[in-house]
Design an enzyme around this catalytic site. Structure first.
Site, PDB file in Angstrom:
ATOM      1  CD1 TRP A   1      -1.954   2.412   1.891  1.00  0.00           C
ATOM      2  CD2 TRP A   1      -2.969   1.299   0.120  1.00  0.00           C
ATOM      3  NE1 TRP A   1      -2.678   3.208   1.486  1.00  0.00           N
ATOM      4  CE2 TRP A   1      -3.486   2.680   0.420  1.00  0.00           C
ATOM      5  CE3 TRP A   1      -3.598   0.495  -0.778  1.00  0.00           C
ATOM      6  CZ2 TRP A   1      -4.626   3.067  -0.237  1.00  0.00           C
ATOM      7  CZ3 TRP A   1      -4.528   1.116  -1.498  1.00  0.00           C
ATOM      8  CH2 TRP A   1      -5.315   2.310  -1.261  1.00  0.00           C
TER       9      TRP A   1
ATOM     10  CG  ASP B   1      -3.021  -3.144   1.681  1.00  0.00           C
ATOM     11  OD1 ASP B   1      -4.005  -2.643   1.980  1.00  0.00           O
ATOM     12  OD2 ASP B   1      -2.393  -3.008   2.764  1.00  0.00           O
TER      13      ASP B   1
ATOM     14  CB  CYS C   1     -10.236   2.326   2.283  1.00  0.00           C
ATOM     15  SG  CYS C   1     -10.248   1.867   3.987  1.00  0.00           S
TER      16      CYS C   1
ATOM     17  CE  LYS D   1      -3.476  -2.509   6.066  1.00  0.00           C
ATOM     18  NZ  LYS D   1      -2.675  -2.184   5.391  1.00  0.00           N
TER      19      LYS D   1
ATOM     20  CG  ASP E   1      -8.607  -0.978   5.993  1.00  0.00           C
ATOM     21  OD1 ASP E   1      -8.216  -0.033   7.005  1.00  0.00           O
ATOM     22  OD2 ASP E   1      -7.827  -0.615   4.950  1.00  0.00           O
TER      23      ASP E   1
ATOM     24  CD1 TRP F   1      -6.523   3.037   9.847  1.00  0.00           C
ATOM     25  CD2 TRP F   1      -8.449   3.805  10.172  1.00  0.00           C
ATOM     26  NE1 TRP F   1      -7.031   2.580   8.768  1.00  0.00           N
ATOM     27  CE2 TRP F   1      -8.453   2.851   8.791  1.00  0.00           C
ATOM     28  CE3 TRP F   1      -9.865   4.170  10.482  1.00  0.00           C
ATOM     29  CZ2 TRP F   1      -9.448   2.689   7.977  1.00  0.00           C
ATOM     30  CZ3 TRP F   1     -10.904   3.768   9.657  1.00  0.00           C
ATOM     31  CH2 TRP F   1     -10.604   2.991   8.593  1.00  0.00           C
TER      32      TRP F   1
ATOM     33  NE  ARG G   1      -2.032   1.739  10.987  1.00  0.00           N
ATOM     34  CZ  ARG G   1      -2.549   2.112   9.518  1.00  0.00           C
ATOM     35  NH1 ARG G   1      -2.890   1.064   8.740  1.00  0.00           N
ATOM     36  NH2 ARG G   1      -3.111   3.140   9.248  1.00  0.00           N
TER      37      ARG G   1
ATOM     38  CG  ASP H   1      -3.662   5.062   6.073  1.00  0.00           C
ATOM     39  OD1 ASP H   1      -4.074   4.313   6.998  1.00  0.00           O
ATOM     40  OD2 ASP H   1      -4.227   4.858   5.003  1.00  0.00           O
TER      41      ASP H   1
HETATM   42  C1  GLA Z   1      -6.481   1.870   4.961  1.00  0.00           C
HETATM   43  C2  GLA Z   1      -5.334   1.349   5.722  1.00  0.00           C
HETATM   44  C3  GLA Z   1      -4.293   1.506   4.908  1.00  0.00           C
HETATM   45  C4  GLA Z   1      -4.335   0.538   3.469  1.00  0.00           C
HETATM   46  C5  GLA Z   1      -5.771   1.354   2.724  1.00  0.00           C
HETATM   47  C6  GLA Z   1      -6.350   0.503   1.559  1.00  0.00           C
HETATM   48  O1  GLA Z   1      -6.296   3.338   4.483  1.00  0.00           O
HETATM   49  O2  GLA Z   1      -4.943   2.070   6.804  1.00  0.00           O
HETATM   50  O3  GLA Z   1      -2.916   0.839   5.257  1.00  0.00           O
HETATM   51  O4  GLA Z   1      -4.679  -0.760   3.561  1.00  0.00           O
HETATM   52  O5  GLA Z   1      -6.883   1.598   3.655  1.00  0.00           O
HETATM   53  O6  GLA Z   1      -7.289   1.256   1.127  1.00  0.00           O
END
Ligand code: GLA
Length: 509
Positions: A41, A77, A126, A153, A155, A189, A206, A210
């Site tokens: 990513w 990703d 996303c 992972k 999200d 996040w 996380r 980002d």
């Molecule tokens: C979020 C995640 C990123 C990535 C994007 C993909 O923003 O935090 O690390 O995986 O989604 O859209």
């Protein structure tokens, strides 16, 4: 009364959670040190991800020496780009992954690496390019298991009205129901404060937004992530890590000093080391930073302690509180200012006694000084670091980093009838000490046996499949072997691999 009951209930929940978290780490043996690997990513974003790119990255991961340095989890990703069929099942996007997602996993496993995939806890991912898992948790986790994912992972986009802990717990239940051990990476996040509860749900979470937008490394955003993540140090430990996001080391726009400082901070924070740069185009300096075994040893230390800031002096931060398996101490002096900083680190703040005579190893110049008493003074250029390991002994042993030559064995016999075939997994440690013999967990199916032999730092797990009495068909087993770190005696990440056997029908031969 009401308060007392609520308190009791909370105490019970807290106790239950800490028990669960302990059980989970030792039970599945996954991510007992921070996961290391690569995700696309940060450099690429969604659109260019496809089978060709991932395979080229896999090849570069091996040829550059990153695999041998411990980076093993790799895969797409958000660019994984599957879709959902009318019957609810996930289907590979064959335009972008023509061999299929299972086959990409096999490519990765055959090269001694682990397969990382991506999804979302909401209704869409996303960028809205793909369906999320909401209301399809169990079938999606079954699909990831069928594709042989080792890491996922998850999200947190498009989750309106969802509770963070409940959603990820349901996904964890679905993953366990799918029956495949998978490193579970929560990506909310920091929403829902996962550091307070997620140790019993996932292996990493996380803590921040980002670190950059794709293709644009951003030093100040990275420093903000480090500052937020630092405060949460008490929550990290073997099998459950704070994740301040993937690495930006080696992306355009950062100086060599910034690359080195960034990597040192992530090592000191026991953060997952998921490289995010284009591994096909690395400078010698990037490779040297990403594969610095002495810095990685701090990150991969089996005690799994996250260091933190113990003092600030002007623009300099003194990070400590990170005892290592041999009782040495990791110390980082980070100069975030624009002028050189001269800083004295005393033995007590580094975690040692004032009167100790200690050796100091500089993990970037690879030089040892000492024995010295009281403390050490370092001069650190702007944006640079001194990453030190401080010890009573000048030995500075390396903890084991495990490199396996294959995580997948596939056997095919032409037809029913007694036959015996063997294949091997070789595992070597880059640590200072030889490991005890890997112990294979009981419970293998009757058609499979595994014998372990040791040759110094390498061990062979010889797998024998015996087809006597087996009907035509496909057979699959996941082998788990365990080991413990020889100096500290701490358990090490469990070794898992797939063994597959096809007993083919007569007509095909
Ligand atoms: C979020 C995640 C990123 C990535 C994007 C993909 O923003 O935090 O690390 O995986 O989604 O859209």
């Amino acid at each position: 009364m009401g308060i007392a009951i609520a308190f009791l209930f909370l105490a019970r929940v807290a106790r239950a959670q800490s028990q669960v978290s302990k059980v989970r780490a030792t039970e599945d043996g996954l991510a007992l040190t921070p996961p290391m690997g690569w995700y696309p990513w940060n450099e690429f974003g969604q659109a260019p991800q496809n089978e060709k790119l991932i395979k080229e990255i896999v090849d570069a991961l091996i040829s550059s020496g990153l695999k041998d340095a411990g980076y093993v989890y790799v895969g797409p990703d958000e660019g994984i780009c599957f879709s959902r069929d009318v019957d609810g099942k996930l289907t590979t996007n064959l335009a972008r992954y023509p061999s299929g997602l299972r086959s990409l996993g096999d490519y990765i496993h055959q090269r001694g690496l682990k397969y990382a995939l991506y999804t979302d806890a909401g209704t869409r991912t996303c960028s809205m390019a793909m369906p999320g898992t909401k209301d399809h948790e169990f079938e999606d986790m079954a699909a990831f298991a069928a594709w042989r994912a080792d890491y996922i992972k998850i999200d947190w986009c498009n989750t309106k009205g969802q509770d963070v802990a409940q959603s990820y717990t349901r996904l964890r239940d679905a993953q366990q129901a799918a029956g495949r051990p998978i490193v579970f990476s929560l990506c909310s996040w920091g929403e829902g404060e996962p550091w307070k509860w997620a140790a019993s749900v996932g292996h990493l979470w996380r803590t921040t937004g980002d670190i950059c937008i794709p293709g644009k490394a951003n030093w100040s955003a990275a420093m903000k992530n480090a500052a937020a993540n630092e405060k949460l140090y008490a929550a990290a430990g073997p099998g459950h890590w704070n994740d301040p996001d993937m690495l930006i080391t080696g992306m355009g726009g950062l100086s060599e000093t910034q690359n080195r400082s960034f990597f040192s901070l992530w090592c000191m924070m026991a953060a997952p080391l998921m490289a995010g740069n284009d591994l096909r185009k690395m400078t010698a300096s990037t490779i040297q930073i990403l594969t610095n075994q002495e810095a990685i040893a701090i990150n991969q230390d089996p005690l799994g302690i996250q260091g933190h800031i113990v003092r600030r002096e002007g623009q300099a931060e003194i990070w400590a509180g990170k005892r290592l398996f041999d009782d040495s101490q990791a110390v980082l002096v980070f100069n975030s200012g624009t002028a050189p900083a001269e800083v004295r680190v005393t033995w007590p703040e580094s975690g040692s006694a004032e009167s100790d005579a200690l050796y100091v190893r500089d993990l970037w110049t690879h030089r040892t000084t000492g024995p010295i008493r009281g403390g050490i003074t370092v001069t650190v250029p702007p944006s640079d670091v001194a990453l030190l390991r401080i010890s009573k002994s000048s030995a500075f042993p390396a903890p084991p980093i495990i490199v396996a030559d294959s995580y997948w064995l596939s056997f095919r016999v032409p037809g029913p009838g007694p036959q015996e075939l063997t294949g091997a997994i070789t595992v070597k440690t880059t640590g200072s000490d030889e490991l005890p013999l890997w112990k294979v967990r009981p419970g293998l199916p009757p058609w499979l046996s595994v014998a372990v032999t040791k040759h110094g730092k390498s061990q062979t797990l010889a797998n024998t499949v015996s087809t006597a009495g087996l009907a035509k068909g496909l057979y699959h087993a996941v082998v788990r072997a365990d080991n413990s770190e020889p100096v500290s005696g701490q358990p090490m990440s469990a070794l898992y691999y797939d063994v597959e056997l096809e007993v083919a029908g007569g007509e095909r031969n």
